[in-house]
Design a protein around this motif. Sequence first.
Motif, PDB file in Angstrom:
ATOM      1  N   SER A 143      38.221  42.364 -90.817  1.00 33.64           N
ATOM      2  CA  SER A 143      39.384  43.202 -91.163  1.00 33.64           C
ATOM      3  C   SER A 143      38.860  44.586 -91.525  1.00 33.64           C
ATOM      4  O   SER A 143      37.670  44.753 -91.817  1.00 33.64           O
ATOM      5  N   ILE A 144      39.768  45.557 -91.538  1.00 34.74           N
ATOM      6  CA  ILE A 144      39.357  46.928 -91.898  1.00 34.74           C
ATOM      7  C   ILE A 144      38.977  46.967 -93.387  1.00 34.74           C
ATOM      8  O   ILE A 144      38.049  47.661 -93.778  1.00 34.74           O
ATOM      9  N   GLU A 145      39.704  46.185 -94.196  1.00 30.77           N
ATOM     10  CA  GLU A 145      39.393  46.149 -95.636  1.00 30.77           C
ATOM     11  C   GLU A 145      37.961  45.676 -95.871  1.00 30.77           C
ATOM     12  O   GLU A 145      37.224  46.233 -96.677  1.00 30.77           O
ATOM     13  N   GLU A 146      37.571  44.633 -95.151  1.00 28.10           N
ATOM     14  CA  GLU A 146      36.209  44.092 -95.295  1.00 28.10           C
ATOM     15  C   GLU A 146      35.174  45.125 -94.815  1.00 28.10           C
ATOM     16  O   GLU A 146      34.115  45.290 -95.426  1.00 28.10           O
ATOM     17  N   LYS A 200      35.492  48.409 -94.905  1.00 29.13           N
ATOM     18  CA  LYS A 200      35.406  49.429 -95.970  1.00 29.13           C
ATOM     19  C   LYS A 200      34.499  48.942 -97.076  1.00 29.13           C
ATOM     20  O   LYS A 200      33.633  49.653 -97.565  1.00 29.13           O
ATOM     21  N   SER A 201      34.745  47.708 -97.490  1.00 29.54           N
ATOM     22  CA  SER A 201      33.990  47.152 -98.596  1.00 29.54           C
ATOM     23  C   SER A 201      32.489  47.107 -98.264  1.00 29.54           C
ATOM     24  O   SER A 201      31.650  47.442 -99.094  1.00 29.54           O
ATOM     25  N   ARG A 202      32.131  46.751 -97.008  1.00 28.55           N
ATOM     26  CA  ARG A 202      30.712  46.709 -96.623  1.00 28.55           C
ATOM     27  C   ARG A 202      30.099  48.103 -96.660  1.00 28.55           C
ATOM     28  O   ARG A 202      28.969  48.291 -97.115  1.00 28.55           O
ATOM     29  N   ASP A 262      31.232  59.282-100.083  1.00 32.40           N
ATOM     30  CA  ASP A 262      32.619  58.856 -99.821  1.00 32.40           C
ATOM     31  C   ASP A 262      33.192  59.617 -98.616  1.00 32.40           C
ATOM     32  O   ASP A 262      33.902  59.047 -97.788  1.00 32.40           O
ATOM     33  N   GLN A 290      34.570  58.017 -95.156  1.00 33.49           N
ATOM     34  CA  GLN A 290      35.920  58.262 -94.621  1.00 33.49           C
ATOM     35  C   GLN A 290      35.841  58.713 -93.169  1.00 33.49           C
ATOM     36  O   GLN A 290      36.635  58.305 -92.320  1.00 33.49           O
ATOM     37  N   LEU A 339      35.181  55.766 -91.076  1.00 38.00           N
ATOM     38  CA  LEU A 339      36.351  54.873 -90.989  1.00 38.00           C
ATOM     39  C   LEU A 339      37.457  55.460 -90.109  1.00 38.00           C
ATOM     40  O   LEU A 339      38.229  54.723 -89.501  1.00 38.00           O
ATOM     41  N   LYS A 392      39.671  52.633 -85.434  1.00 38.70           N
ATOM     42  CA  LYS A 392      40.728  52.107 -84.564  1.00 38.70           C
ATOM     43  C   LYS A 392      40.419  52.467 -83.097  1.00 38.70           C
ATOM     44  O   LYS A 392      40.531  51.639 -82.201  1.00 38.70           O
ATOM     45  N   ASP A 443      32.126  37.597 -89.293  1.00 40.01           N
ATOM     46  CA  ASP A 443      32.725  37.094 -90.543  1.00 40.01           C
ATOM     47  C   ASP A 443      31.608  36.517 -91.407  1.00 40.01           C
ATOM     48  O   ASP A 443      31.061  37.207 -92.255  1.00 40.01           O
TER      49      ASP A 443
END
Length: 195
Positions: free
Chosen positions: A128-131, A133-135, A144, A148, A151, A155, A171
Amino acid sequence: MNQEKKGKIFVISGPSGVGKGTLVKLLTGKHPEIVLSTSVTTRVPRPGEVNGIHYFFIEKKFFLDRINKEDFLEWTEFAGNYYGTDKNIADSVVKQGCNLLLEIDVKGALQVKEKRADAILIFIEPPSIEELKSRLFKRKTESDKEIQERLSIVKSEIDRKPEFNYCIVNDCLDRTFHELETTVINEINKTESYK
Ligand code: ADP
Ligand code: 5GP
């Protein structure tokens, strides 16, 4: 006819932070017969990165010279820095019968496909995109603002996934590594290519 075996080109690509470097390290650690290409870049070395091992670090003016001389199999501008694969080195590795692994961005991967149609392209996708970001935030190798920037193109990178030969979701690391290793070894064992 005396035909010598030619190596294959594997391209591992996908968004920044998805785990490409981690997977490539595991793969080349377990299979030293797979040669990892050392890219040329204008990026500043991160702590611990060594010139000639992690990258060949060069100034932008020299990189631009080398683009003009058509020295690169592929090159890209990514997050404000240039990266490229030396064409002569890549071709000589494959000609010697070794399998070559490139860990490069999506734009570069698609250039390789255009120039070397038999290259095998593997897209590594985040769960996922959230995962993702977290990595990237946990890795702490970019500011930061740089995160950005990386990120903002995810897409558009994922949109190119259908142009790859394989797509593997990173995963659980052990499972992903197993899938990647099986994919690469099966391809190596497929019908030979010849010089
Ligand atoms: P990339 O080379 O694609 O930019 P990295 O290999 O540097 O990505 O991985 C980014 C971060 O995510 C690293 O801190 C790495 O340890 C971590 N990571 C890689 N794969 C996984 C995974 N399957 N699950 C959780 N974290 C992972
Ligand atoms: P990083 O700065 O995190 O080392 O790399 C940024 C991005 O550039 C990553 O997606 C990495 O795979 C890609 N990259 C590294 N070397 C090359 C290269 O030679 N060519 C291309 N096209 N991308 C590269």
